[in-house]
Design a protein around this motif. Structure first.
Motif, PDB file in Angstrom:
ATOM      1  N   ALA A   1     131.559 -67.993 -69.504  1.00 13.40           N
ATOM      2  CA  ALA A   1     132.393 -66.820 -69.246  1.00 13.40           C
ATOM      3  C   ALA A   1     131.638 -65.737 -68.493  1.00 13.40           C
ATOM      4  O   ALA A   1     132.185 -64.658 -68.242  1.00 13.40           O
ATOM      5  N   SER A   2     130.385 -66.003 -68.126  1.00 15.71           N
ATOM      6  CA  SER A   2     129.596 -64.987 -67.426  1.00 15.71           C
ATOM      7  C   SER A   2     130.142 -64.787 -66.012  1.00 15.71           C
ATOM      8  O   SER A   2     130.722 -65.697 -65.424  1.00 15.71           O
ATOM      9  N   PRO A   3     129.962 -63.591 -65.450  1.00 15.71           N
ATOM     10  CA  PRO A   3     130.422 -63.333 -64.079  1.00 15.71           C
ATOM     11  C   PRO A   3     129.843 -64.315 -63.067  1.00 15.71           C
ATOM     12  O   PRO A   3     130.530 -64.712 -62.118  1.00 15.71           O
ATOM     13  N   THR A   4     128.579 -64.746 -63.257  1.00 13.97           N
ATOM     14  CA  THR A   4     127.968 -65.671 -62.308  1.00 13.97           C
ATOM     15  C   THR A   4     128.669 -67.029 -62.319  1.00 13.97           C
ATOM     16  O   THR A   4     128.850 -67.658 -61.265  1.00 13.97           O
ATOM     17  N   MET A   5     129.096 -67.484 -63.493  1.00 15.24           N
ATOM     18  CA  MET A   5     129.798 -68.771 -63.567  1.00 15.24           C
ATOM     19  C   MET A   5     131.225 -68.650 -63.047  1.00 15.24           C
ATOM     20  O   MET A   5     131.762 -69.589 -62.448  1.00 15.24           O
ATOM     21  N   GLU A   6     131.844 -67.515 -63.284  1.00 17.04           N
ATOM     22  CA  GLU A   6     133.189 -67.308 -62.734  1.00 17.04           C
ATOM     23  C   GLU A   6     133.138 -67.340 -61.206  1.00 17.04           C
ATOM     24  O   GLU A   6     134.007 -67.938 -60.557  1.00 17.04           O
ATOM     25  N   ARG A   7     132.120 -66.710 -60.634  1.00 11.31           N
ATOM     26  CA  ARG A   7     131.968 -66.727 -59.169  1.00 11.31           C
ATOM     27  C   ARG A   7     131.687 -68.142 -58.676  1.00 11.31           C
ATOM     28  O   ARG A   7     132.202 -68.556 -57.623  1.00 11.31           O
ATOM     29  N   LEU A   8     130.879 -68.889 -59.421  1.00 20.49           N
ATOM     30  CA  LEU A   8     130.558 -70.255 -59.015  1.00 20.49           C
ATOM     31  C   LEU A   8     131.829 -71.104 -58.973  1.00 20.49           C
ATOM     32  O   LEU A   8     132.058 -71.852 -58.015  1.00 20.49           O
ATOM     33  N   ARG A   9     132.662 -71.010 -59.995  1.00 26.07           N
ATOM     34  CA  ARG A   9     133.897 -71.792 -60.014  1.00 26.07           C
ATOM     35  C   ARG A   9     134.824 -71.392 -58.872  1.00 26.07           C
ATOM     36  O   ARG A   9     135.466 -72.241 -58.244  1.00 26.07           O
ATOM     37  N   GLU A  10     134.880 -70.105 -58.593  1.00 29.58           N
ATOM     38  CA  GLU A  10     135.702 -69.638 -57.473  1.00 29.58           C
ATOM     39  C   GLU A  10     135.160 -70.171 -56.140  1.00 29.58           C
ATOM     40  O   GLU A  10     135.931 -70.595 -55.271  1.00 29.58           O
ATOM     41  N   ASP A  11     133.833 -70.159 -55.987  1.00 28.35           N
ATOM     42  CA  ASP A  11     133.226 -70.676 -54.757  1.00 28.35           C
ATOM     43  C   ASP A  11     133.539 -72.156 -54.580  1.00 28.35           C
ATOM     44  O   ASP A  11     133.834 -72.617 -53.468  1.00 28.35           O
ATOM     45  N   ILE A  12     133.461 -72.922 -55.669  1.00 28.51           N
ATOM     46  CA  ILE A  12     133.745 -74.364 -55.592  1.00 28.51           C
ATOM     47  C   ILE A  12     135.183 -74.597 -55.166  1.00 28.51           C
ATOM     48  O   ILE A  12     135.466 -75.436 -54.299  1.00 28.51           O
ATOM     49  N   LEU A  13     136.117 -73.862 -55.754  1.00 27.28           N
ATOM     50  CA  LEU A  13     137.528 -74.031 -55.398  1.00 27.28           C
ATOM     51  C   LEU A  13     137.775 -73.639 -53.950  1.00 27.28           C
ATOM     52  O   LEU A  13     138.536 -74.306 -53.232  1.00 27.28           O
ATOM     53  N   ASP A  14     137.130 -72.565 -53.499  1.00 23.37           N
ATOM     54  CA  ASP A  14     137.310 -72.114 -52.105  1.00 23.37           C
ATOM     55  C   ASP A  14     136.689 -73.110 -51.120  1.00 23.37           C
ATOM     56  O   ASP A  14     137.344 -73.559 -50.169  1.00 23.37           O
ATOM     57  N   LEU A  15     135.420 -73.443 -51.337  1.00 26.77           N
ATOM     58  CA  LEU A  15     134.717 -74.310 -50.391  1.00 26.77           C
ATOM     59  C   LEU A  15     135.183 -75.763 -50.494  1.00 26.77           C
ATOM     60  O   LEU A  15     135.061 -76.523 -49.534  1.00 26.77           O
ATOM     61  N   GLY A  16     135.722 -76.143 -51.652  1.00 26.44           N
ATOM     62  CA  GLY A  16     136.252 -77.486 -51.791  1.00 26.44           C
ATOM     63  C   GLY A  16     137.395 -77.746 -50.828  1.00 26.44           C
ATOM     64  O   GLY A  16     137.589 -78.863 -50.359  1.00 26.44           O
ATOM     65  N   GLN A  17     138.157 -76.714 -50.505  1.00 24.98           N
ATOM     66  CA  GLN A  17     139.295 -76.851 -49.592  1.00 24.98           C
ATOM     67  C   GLN A  17     138.863 -76.816 -48.130  1.00 24.98           C
ATOM     68  O   GLN A  17     139.651 -77.174 -47.245  1.00 24.98           O
ATOM     69  N   ALA A  18     137.639 -76.364 -47.884  1.00 24.68           N
ATOM     70  CA  ALA A  18     137.142 -76.307 -46.504  1.00 24.68           C
ATOM     71  C   ALA A  18     136.623 -77.674 -46.083  1.00 24.68           C
ATOM     72  O   ALA A  18     136.467 -78.584 -46.897  1.00 24.68           O
ATOM     73  N   ASP A  19     136.347 -77.827 -44.793  1.00 28.03           N
ATOM     74  CA  ASP A  19     135.869 -79.112 -44.276  1.00 28.03           C
ATOM     75  C   ASP A  19     134.423 -79.072 -43.823  1.00 28.03           C
ATOM     76  O   ASP A  19     133.839 -80.114 -43.516  1.00 28.03           O
ATOM     77  N   GLY A  20     133.823 -77.887 -43.758  1.00 25.71           N
ATOM     78  CA  GLY A  20     132.463 -77.784 -43.244  1.00 25.71           C
ATOM     79  C   GLY A  20     131.432 -78.364 -44.189  1.00 25.71           C
ATOM     80  O   GLY A  20     131.688 -78.594 -45.373  1.00 25.71           O
ATOM     81  N   HIS A  21     130.249 -78.615 -43.644  1.00 29.08           N
ATOM     82  CA  HIS A  21     129.139 -79.104 -44.459  1.00 29.08           C
ATOM     83  C   HIS A  21     128.663 -77.987 -45.387  1.00 29.08           C
ATOM     84  O   HIS A  21     128.847 -76.802 -45.107  1.00 29.08           O
ATOM     85  N   VAL A  22     128.050 -78.370 -46.500  1.00 30.41           N
ATOM     86  CA  VAL A  22     127.690 -77.404 -47.549  1.00 30.41           C
ATOM     87  C   VAL A  22     126.231 -77.591 -47.952  1.00 30.41           C
ATOM     88  O   VAL A  22     125.752 -78.723 -48.077  1.00 30.41           O
ATOM     89  N   LEU A  23     125.540 -76.480 -48.173  1.00 27.90           N
ATOM     90  CA  LEU A  23     124.199 -76.489 -48.739  1.00 27.90           C
ATOM     91  C   LEU A  23     124.278 -75.924 -50.155  1.00 27.90           C
ATOM     92  O   LEU A  23     124.779 -74.821 -50.360  1.00 27.90           O
ATOM     93  N   ILE A  24     123.784 -76.687 -51.129  1.00 26.87           N
ATOM     94  CA  ILE A  24     123.752 -76.245 -52.524  1.00 26.87           C
ATOM     95  C   ILE A  24     122.302 -75.983 -52.892  1.00 26.87           C
ATOM     96  O   ILE A  24     121.442 -76.860 -52.778  1.00 26.87           O
ATOM     97  N   GLU A  25     122.031 -74.772 -53.338  1.00 31.64           N
ATOM     98  CA  GLU A  25     120.682 -74.378 -53.727  1.00 31.64           C
ATOM     99  C   GLU A  25     120.671 -73.983 -55.194  1.00 31.64           C
ATOM    100  O   GLU A  25     121.691 -73.626 -55.770  1.00 31.64           O
ATOM    101  N   GLY A  26     119.488 -74.006 -55.788  1.00 30.04           N
ATOM    102  CA  GLY A  26     119.357 -73.607 -57.185  1.00 30.04           C
ATOM    103  C   GLY A  26     118.154 -74.261 -57.812  1.00 30.04           C
ATOM    104  O   GLY A  26     117.587 -75.222 -57.281  1.00 30.04           O
ATOM    105  N   GLU A  27     117.757 -73.754 -58.964  1.00 31.92           N
ATOM    106  CA  GLU A  27     116.584 -74.275 -59.653  1.00 31.92           C
ATOM    107  C   GLU A  27     116.870 -75.645 -60.260  1.00 31.92           C
ATOM    108  O   GLU A  27     118.029 -76.043 -60.418  1.00 31.92           O
TER     109      GLU A  27
END
Length: 445
Positions: free
Chosen positions: A149-175
């Protein structure tokens, strides 16, 4: 816990099917017997949770016809054929059709048990992989795994839904351990390519030439697998540890991207695992490739930045492990909750999973504390703490939410029982549940 697998025994001779059934039942298997292939076909579905042992000579539909019907419905179903003396050529033909193996009468019961065990293990692996593929094709189920329920996870889920609909290549970064591969699966599952191929390659798992051949080809005469770029055509190609690509491989990947149209025929999702403070994915890749891959970008947050998600995840994981090991989940004290929130979690969610499992195991033995699991090797029994302090209010609220959540789970949504255990009036409990986004309906049953 592993599911109990079934063994369907098909033989027109009652004594034979009963003796096989009794022997395998003594070996711990759940058996069911059928006097004819026709009866068995009505019960054996494509996802049948087990294997089949069948005689090859039966009146009506014989074993070979039965085998062909089974293979037509599910070619991965292990079928062991029982043959009589002189039927070896027929058994060899059965193997060609798709039988798992065959036993020649008279056979050793122990040999049959060992063969059944081998077939059952193969079937369990097939069904587990099949279930995983179904889950990974379900965007809704994947998004549920990205809990928090943290703001960072809410943003992550929103990003996935947004970018999932796009067709461009994606770079995923993180520890390391943050769930970048899960994010890649989710991106594919919520987009227009969900029903198409998803191919994942770990670039760090291959020597340079082997990686070039696995990703780009050419196919060798003895190869049974297409190069990844062909295998993923029209779908998604995920390159884990993309920073491990050599200069030659980067050039070939850039050519592949440039040759594709817009939108690209195959979407490239690159996962970068660089951890050095003075080196980034941008440093590791040639600039033209980096900017093509990073047209769309997702950064998966580290666990230490997810606040009370840590307690939510720990509770869920410890309950799952407790069910697996057949014991109660450990109770978390206020001090332990604070220690979980303060720990730096260098291994992120992967480390939290390990801590939750070990906490359940030591709780089952009646020894150890959560704090002992958060010690570093180079500090003499000093608990690991973050350098970033948090307001006391955050710790109190996180613990309070976890306590109410755990109590609601334990009492399956019984408000009266929760009020009694926590000694809270109804109005106060309702206000706190509303404050923390807890719904009684989530705990019923």
């Amino acid at each position: 816990m592993a599911k109990v697998m079934k063994i369907a025994i098909v033989d027109d001779e009652q004594d034979m099917r009963q003796s096989i059934g009794q022997w395998l039942a003594l070996s711990g298997y759940d058996t069911e017997t059928f006097a004819s292939a026709e009866d068995a076909l009505r019960a054996i579905t494509p996802d049948y949770p087990g294997i089949v042992i069948s005689d090859i000579r039966m009146p009506g539909m014989d074993g070979m016809s039965f085998l062909k019907r089974l293979m037509g419905a599910d070619s991965t179903l292990p079928v062991i054929m029982i043959t009589g003396h002189g039927d070896v050529p027929m058994a060899v033909e059965a193997m060609r059709v798709g039988a798992f193996d065959f036993l020649e009468k008279p056979f050793n019961p122990d040999a049959m048990s060992q063969l059944a065990k081998k077939a059952v293990n193969a079937r369990r692996l097939t069904l587990d992989n099949r279930a995983l593929r179904r889950e990974l094709s379900d965007g809704g189920q994947l998004m549920k795994k990205l809990i928090g329920a943290s703001p960072t996870m809410e943003r992550l889920r929103e990003d996935i839904l947004d970018l999932g609909q796009a067709d461009g290549h994606v770079l995923i970064e993180g520890e390391t351990g943050t769930g970048k591969t899960l994010v890649a699966h989710a991106l594919h599952a919520v987009g227009s390519r969900a029903g198409k191929k998803f191919v994942l390659i770990s670039c760090a798992a291959f020597e340079e030439q082997a990686l070039m051949q696995r990703v780009f080809g050419p196919v060798q005469p003895d190869d049974v697998q297409l190069p990844a770029v062909e295998e993923a055509r029209g779908g998604t190609l995920v390159l884990e540890d993309v920073e491990a690509l050599s200069d030659q491989a980067q050039a070939k990947l850039l050519n592949l991207i440039n040759e594709q149209g817009n939108p690209p025929e195959t979407r490239i999702v690159a996962i970068c695992n660089l951890q050095e403070q003075d080196r980034t994915c941008e440093d590791a890749l040639r600039p033209d490739l980096f900017y093509r891959l990073a047209a769309l970008r997702i950064t998966v947050p580290p666990l230490r930045q997810r606040g009370e998600d840590i307690l939510m995840l720990f509770t869920q994981l410890s309950e799952q492990f407790a069910e697996e090991y057949g014991c109660d989940a450990p109770e978390v004290t206020a001090q332990e909750a604070a220690q979980l929130l303060q720990a730096p979690w260098p291994g992120n969610v992967r480390q939290l999973i390990n801590v939750a499992e070990r906490a359940v195991l030591q709780s089952r033995r009646g020894s150890g504390t959560i704090a002992s699991l958060l010690m570093t090797d180079n500090e003499e029994m000093q608990p690991v703490m973050t350098t970033e302090g948090k307001p006391l209010k955050e710790y109190v609220e996180a613990f309070e939410r976890m306590l109410i959540d755990n109590t609601m789970r334990r009492h399956k949504g019984s408000i009266a029982s929760v009020m009694d255990e926590l000694r809270l009036p109804r109005r106060t409990l309702n206000e706190k549940m509303a404050k923390y986004g807890l719904q009684r309906s989530d705990y019923l049953g």
